[in-house]
Design a protein around this motif. Structure first.
Motif, PDB file in Angstrom:
ATOM      1  N   THR B  65      46.907  40.098 118.256  1.00  0.00           N
ATOM      2  CA  THR B  65      47.287  40.729 119.520  1.00  0.00           C
ATOM      3  C   THR B  65      46.544  42.038 119.753  1.00  0.00           C
ATOM      4  O   THR B  65      45.929  42.595 118.849  1.00  0.00           O
ATOM      5  CB  THR B  65      48.787  41.054 119.524  1.00  0.00           C
ATOM      6  N   SER B  67      48.028  44.811 120.174  1.00  0.00           N
ATOM      7  CA  SER B  67      48.656  45.866 119.351  1.00  0.00           C
ATOM      8  C   SER B  67      48.128  45.827 117.922  1.00  0.00           C
ATOM      9  O   SER B  67      48.002  46.859 117.272  1.00  0.00           O
ATOM     10  CB  SER B  67      50.182  45.793 119.380  1.00  0.00           C
ATOM     11  N   LYS B  81      49.807  56.425 112.628  1.00  0.00           N
ATOM     12  CA  LYS B  81      50.275  55.165 113.211  1.00  0.00           C
ATOM     13  C   LYS B  81      50.772  55.316 114.639  1.00  0.00           C
ATOM     14  O   LYS B  81      50.691  54.401 115.439  1.00  0.00           O
ATOM     15  CB  LYS B  81      51.418  54.577 112.371  1.00  0.00           C
ATOM     16  N   ASP B  82      51.326  56.496 114.957  1.00  0.00           N
ATOM     17  CA  ASP B  82      51.876  56.639 116.308  1.00  0.00           C
ATOM     18  C   ASP B  82      50.958  57.432 117.240  1.00  0.00           C
ATOM     19  O   ASP B  82      51.353  57.831 118.325  1.00  0.00           O
ATOM     20  CB  ASP B  82      53.282  57.261 116.265  1.00  0.00           C
ATOM     21  N   PHE B  88      40.474  48.707 126.593  1.00  0.00           N
ATOM     22  CA  PHE B  88      40.107  48.369 127.951  1.00  0.00           C
ATOM     23  C   PHE B  88      39.210  47.158 127.964  1.00  0.00           C
ATOM     24  O   PHE B  88      38.299  47.050 127.147  1.00  0.00           O
ATOM     25  CB  PHE B  88      39.350  49.564 128.551  1.00  0.00           C
ATOM     26  N   PRO B  99      44.868  45.702 128.742  1.00  0.00           N
ATOM     27  CA  PRO B  99      45.771  44.570 128.513  1.00  0.00           C
ATOM     28  C   PRO B  99      47.066  45.034 127.842  1.00  0.00           C
ATOM     29  O   PRO B  99      47.092  46.062 127.182  1.00  0.00           O
ATOM     30  CB  PRO B  99      44.961  43.663 127.584  1.00  0.00           C
ATOM     31  N   SER B 100      48.135  44.248 127.989  1.00  0.00           N
ATOM     32  CA  SER B 100      49.432  44.592 127.378  1.00  0.00           C
ATOM     33  C   SER B 100      49.378  44.403 125.868  1.00  0.00           C
ATOM     34  O   SER B 100      48.614  43.583 125.384  1.00  0.00           O
ATOM     35  CB  SER B 100      50.540  43.686 127.907  1.00  0.00           C
ATOM     36  N   PRO B 101      50.232  45.130 125.143  1.00  0.00           N
ATOM     37  CA  PRO B 101      50.170  45.102 123.681  1.00  0.00           C
ATOM     38  C   PRO B 101      50.325  43.707 123.055  1.00  0.00           C
ATOM     39  O   PRO B 101      49.700  43.424 122.041  1.00  0.00           O
ATOM     40  CB  PRO B 101      51.344  45.988 123.242  1.00  0.00           C
ATOM     41  N   GLU B 102      51.153  42.852 123.672  1.00  0.00           N
ATOM     42  CA  GLU B 102      51.437  41.574 123.020  1.00  0.00           C
ATOM     43  C   GLU B 102      50.449  40.468 123.421  1.00  0.00           C
ATOM     44  O   GLU B 102      50.527  39.353 122.937  1.00  0.00           O
ATOM     45  CB  GLU B 102      52.881  41.127 123.291  1.00  0.00           C
ATOM     46  N   GLU B 126      43.324  58.738 127.396  1.00  0.00           N
ATOM     47  CA  GLU B 126      43.338  57.864 128.573  1.00  0.00           C
ATOM     48  C   GLU B 126      42.420  58.467 129.627  1.00  0.00           C
ATOM     49  O   GLU B 126      42.788  59.379 130.347  1.00  0.00           O
ATOM     50  CB  GLU B 126      44.743  57.732 129.132  1.00  0.00           C
TER      51      GLU B 126
END
Lengths: 290, 129
Positions: B65, B67, B81-82, B88, B99-102, B126
């Motif tokens: 994925t 993520s 990690k955070d 992109f 795109p979305s994380p999943e 960003e």
């Protein structure tokens, strides 16, 4: 769109889910802090939980520990499990998924109990914690651009929107005002039409992007045809079922679009035009029981 | 602005074993359709102000994925990690989207870069609209 079509859309966009936002225990400031009253709101099915972020933050401002950052995330807690909510998807999609997964009737799900977390989400994660409305808007922005990339092979139509029109579009999405949204959308099309239909299938909690080609001429791709082609293991229709006007009803598989199960004979293009969400994707929720 | 060339971590993305759900299968596979590649060639390009990777091309499983790629990049760049990382996709001459994380590499490849390598731009700020 015809007047009847507009009326249908306004009706579809008026659906709301009553949500109860409870502060999670791990976000309470201290042990002797009294649990604050929950925050209730009606969240439109075609709207986003993330657009209620600021109201939720304001409601819990005093209670949540000030040492924690203001980035919040939501979860659905069932027994011992905490399921982070993918609030970059519309409320209706999240609700349908939870209802199918928890095998409950609509009335058993309401008000929808969600937990608000001010504590950091455990990484790695597939959700985005948000601190501001602009971050929430950015998630929507990325989605609609992706939908346009699928449809027109370019995000230019979205990125070339004048700032004022973009703001009006966001306002219409936040207010779930279909007519205002439709006015701006009509200016966001290519004369040639779209080449593919953007579909997001929420299948047993996972998300799959599918982009079938837009049917041309006499071709007709039905919902049943789409499901058989991409999810043939779970969807197999007899010719009678494929042509039927009755909702899809299979023993081990459940499907919802905007909370209903359309017939397999529904043209996918019709669904894309009338039942796509404000992010321009057709979201289909599927849960299988095996 | 210094450009650091980051070492790829010892654990390459394709070596990481992860329990990923398989994409739902179509039982009736069309005889003429070519079999989908099990592994997708992904090209990771640095975006504005992002350091370059020593190795930019990897083969990833279809089920990996967005993520996962983000987590791997943070590790490669020795970040927390955070920490924020942005991916992109800019297919063709498109301005692009995040795109979305999943979302999976397989889905993104099929939809936006079929039969070719999937180019992903990464950044830690960003900087795009």
């Amino acid at each position: 769109m015809s007047a009847a079509g507009d009326e249908f859309m306004k009706e579809l966009w008026s659906g709301k889910v009553p949500v109860q936002f409870n502060l999670s225990s791990d976000s309470l400031a201290g042990l002797d802090y009294e649990r604050p009253t929950p925050f209730f709101n009606l969240v439109p099915r075609v709207g986003y939980l993330s657009f209620f972020l600021q109201e939720v933050q304001a409601h819990y401002q005093g209670a949540a520990a000030t040492r924690m950052n203001n980035k919040i995330w939501l979860s659905r807690d069932e027994g011992d499990t905490t399921i982070p909510i993918k609030w970059h998807y519309p409320m209706g999609v999240i609700f349908d998924q939870l209802m199918l997964r928890e095998k409950k009737e609509t009335h058993e799900m309401l008000p929808l109990q969600l937990s608000v977390h001010f504590s950091p989400v455990k990484e790695p994660t597939e959700i985005t914690s948000l601190a501001s409305d602009s971050e929430a808007t950015s998630l929507y922005h990325q989605h609609i651009k992706q939908a346009y990339q699928v449809q027109y092979n370019s995000t230019k139509i979205v990125t070339n929107l004048p700032m004022e029109q973009w703001r009006d579009l966001i306002k219409a999405v936040k207010e779930c005002n279909y007519m205002k949204y439709a006015n701006i959308k009509t200016q966001m099309r290519k004369d040639a039409g779209s080449s593919r239909i953007p579909v997001l299938v929420h299948y047993n909690g996972n998300v799959w992007l599918r982009a079938p080609a837009t049917p041309t001429g006499d071709e007709c791709l039905t919902l049943g045809g789409f499901l058989e082609e991409y999810f043939g293991k779970d969807f197999s229709f007899t010719p009678e079922q494929k042509a039927s006007d009755a909702p899809i009803d299979l023993p081990n598989t459940q499907l919802l679009i905007h909370g209903v199960s359309p017939p397999a004979s529904t043209p996918l293009l019709w669904l894309a035009e009338y039942m796509a969400y404000p992010d321009c994707f057709l979201h289909i929720t599927i849960e299988t029981s095996s | 602005m210094s450009e650091q060339s980051a070492e790829a971590p010892a654990e390459k993305p394709e070596e990481k074993q992860e329990e990923k759900p398989a994409a739902p299968a179509a039982e009736t596979a069309k005889a003429e359709a070519p079999a989908k590649a099990k592994r997708i060639t992904v090209n990771l390009q640095p975006g504005p102000e992002a350091p370059k990777l020593k190795v930019s091309q990897y083969k990833l499983g279809r089920e990996q994925t967005v993520s996962f790629v983000k987590g791997w990049l943070l590790q490669a760049m020795k970040k927390k990690k955070d920490d924020a990382v942005f991916l992109f996709l800019q297919p063709g001459e498109s301005i692009g989207f995040a795109p979305s994380p999943e979302q999976t590499i397989g889905d993104l490849s099929d939809a936006f870069a079929p039969n070719t390598k999937l180019s992903i731009t990464y950044a830690f700020k960003e900087t795009w609209g």
